[in-house]
Write an enzyme that holds these catalytic residues in place. Structure first.
Site, mmCIF file in Angstrom:
data_model
loop_
_atom_site.group_PDB
_atom_site.id
_atom_site.type_symbol
_atom_site.label_atom_id
_atom_site.label_comp_id
_atom_site.label_asym_id
_atom_site.label_seq_id
_atom_site.Cartn_x
_atom_site.Cartn_y
_atom_site.Cartn_z
ATOM 1 N N SER A 73 -6.477 20.710 -3.939
ATOM 2 C CA SER A 73 -6.522 19.364 -4.521
ATOM 3 C C SER A 73 -7.568 18.447 -3.888
ATOM 4 O O SER A 73 -7.745 17.320 -4.351
ATOM 5 C CB SER A 73 -5.152 18.703 -4.435
ATOM 6 O OG SER A 73 -4.312 19.178 -5.473
ATOM 7 N N LYS A 101 -9.859 16.777 -6.269
ATOM 8 C CA LYS A 101 -9.599 15.484 -6.911
ATOM 9 C C LYS A 101 -10.460 14.361 -6.329
ATOM 10 O O LYS A 101 -10.557 13.285 -6.935
ATOM 11 C CB LYS A 101 -8.119 15.130 -6.816
ATOM 12 C CG LYS A 101 -7.198 16.036 -7.636
ATOM 13 C CD LYS A 101 -5.782 15.511 -7.632
ATOM 14 C CE LYS A 101 -4.856 16.380 -8.470
ATOM 15 N NZ LYS A 101 -4.439 17.621 -7.799
ATOM 16 N N SER A 130 -1.380 12.891 -5.839
ATOM 17 C CA SER A 130 -2.137 14.061 -6.283
ATOM 18 C C SER A 130 -1.595 14.620 -7.598
ATOM 19 O O SER A 130 -1.531 15.833 -7.807
ATOM 20 C CB SER A 130 -2.112 15.160 -5.200
ATOM 21 O OG SER A 130 -3.119 16.113 -5.428
#
Length: 466
Positions: free
Chosen positions: A60, A63, A124
């Site tokens: 993640s 992101k 997230s």
């Protein structure tokens, strides 16, 4: 099961903290994981790196690029914070998968850009990220193209696809195994594409994954905190309720447990205020951290840790070492007279020379022991000089005549993120004005120069006789 996991984490934190380096300056740092990098967020100077060029699954941390583009779109006026974000049936269904990090979304509800952005930056949330991607570019596939182009623009390096094409390799996993390329985005979230149930972005493969080297991740984080510092206002929120007061209310506790007020107080660090965690089976536990102490901000990247706790403890060790050993020093002050270059000779002026000095100070983040390892040289702008190597009057105060260039003579290598060269030079300027001499003075100078030249010729001739 969750209670058992939580107790296990407490035990791991207690054990790990016994080995955490804090408080005292230590000139050495030995990484406890294979892949780390520490960067000064002011200059882009790399303070420590290990295995930082190997492209790896970032999970993640991907992101960060989605956040960068969201904030770019806000600042460019492409979208606004109060815009309503459409939610497709697929994303509504995906957002209810609690096996993934998510906040629940419904097709018959309205969600603002700000709501979903907070879910991305704090929690997230995967479905929220994809919904924002579709809002900005019309499809996640088009958004992914923008991610890769933006990565190139800000200096993250070469995509794995481009590197593979050069060497005739189609599979990006194979490209990474060969140590080629620096990054590749295949979706907006960092999930492996195979978890998207066939709904992976167009132009990407069903079994492909995202890739970033630690250095590429550091470049991205460096630009994120410098280009859009407002990112930290949200990334530093320890907890917030999504859709408070509704049946879909979710307490979004920040996955960055180094923030005070999150999961484990043992991990709290008063200086850390961002930035992005990640975890998949392929990536292990990853974390791009940033923190500021005494006006000095660092960015760190830890990849491939074995546990949630390890990635934070490693960040703690790395940041503590950085803060305790590196600080900003003024190497050379503004207005400094350059030794051996106090003046520059002047032609056709009322004065024979003009005083010069550095226009501004040069400061760098360095280790205390390296203070004596820096020297400087003066590089005059040859285009301003006459054939005889002089400046021609009239000359105004503050005229740039060259550069003071700093050289590092220490044992260690000085490195910067791509495109960030550091403050290695400043202008050298005149500190006074010199007026042009009048016609009578110029005539006398000309006569003097003529006889000086004549005498030099005669002297050379006479010397030749003997």
């Amino acid at each position: 099961m969750r209670k058992l996991s939580f107790l296990l984490l407490i035990v791991l934190v207690t054990i790990s903290s016994m080995f955490t380096v804090t408080g005292t300056a230590d000139a050495s740092y030995d990484a406890g994981v294979d892949t780390v990098i520490l960067v000064d967020a002011g200059s882009g100077k790399i303070l420590y790196q290990q295995n930082a060029d190997q492209a790896l699954p970032p999970a993640s941390m991907t992101k960060m690029m989605s956040e960068y583009i969201i904030l770019e779109a806000i600042n460019n006026g492409e979208i606004a914070w109060d815009d309503i974000v459409p939610v497709s049936e697929y994303l509504a269904g995906l957002s209810h998968d609690r096996g993934l990090s998510n906040v629940p979304m419904r097709i018959d509800e309205e969600y603002t850009v700000r709501e979903l952005y907070e879910a991305v930056a704090i929690y997230s949330a995967n479905g929220a990220t994809m919904a924002l991607a579709e809002l900005i570019e019309g499809s996640e596939g088009a958004f992914v193209e923008r991610m890769n182009e933006t990565g190139k623009e800000i200096g993250m390096g070469t995509t794995l696809r481009d590197a593979g094409e050069e060497y005739g390799i189609d599979n990006i996993d194979d490209v990474a195994d060969e140590g080629l390329g620096d990054f590749q985005f295949v979706n907006s979230t960092g999930l492996p594409n195979h978890l998207l149930n066939g709904n992976h972005p167009e132009g990407t493969g069903e079994n492909e994954d995202n890739y970033m080297s630690a250095k590429a991740a550091a470049v991205l984080a460096y630009h994120l905190v410098n280009d859009y510092p407002e990112v930290l206002e949200t990334a530093s929120i320890p907890e917030k309720i999504f859709r408070d007061g509704t049946e879909d209310a979710v307490t979004m506790q920040n996955w960055n447990w180094m923030l005070e007020g999150t999961q484990l107080t043992e991990l709290d660090n008063e200086y850390i205020d961002g930035l992005k965690t990640g975890h998949t089976n392929a990536a292990g536990f990853t974390f791009t951290g940033t923190g500021e102490r005494d006006g000095q901000r660092f960015v760190s990247v830890v990849m491939g840790a074995q546990s949630e706790v390890e990635r934070f403890n490693e960040t703690e060790r790395l940041m503590s070492w950085g803060f305790n050993n590196f600080s900003a020093h003024e190497l050379f002050p503004a207005g400094m007279t350059l030794e051996g270059h106090e003046t520059v000779p002047v032609a056709k002026g009322k004065e024979d020379g003009v005083a010069i000095a550095s226009s501004e100070a040069i400061s760098m983040v360095i280790q205390e022991d390296d203070l004596e390892a820096y020297s400087y040289s003066f590089e005059v702008d040859e285009s301003l000089l006459t054939a005889s190597g002089k400046l021609e009057a009239p000359i105004e105060e503050g005229t740039v005549v060259g550069q003071l260039v700093v050289t590092y003579n220490g044992e260690s290598d000085e490195a910067y993120l791509p495109g960030e060269e550091g403050s290695t030079s400043v202008d050298v300027v005149t500190t006074e004005s010199v007026e042009r001499a009048g016609w009578f003075s110029l005539m006398l100078q000309g006569i003097g120069n003529f006889f000086a030249g004549l005498w030099s010729t005669v002297a050379d001739t006479v010397r030749g006789w003997f």
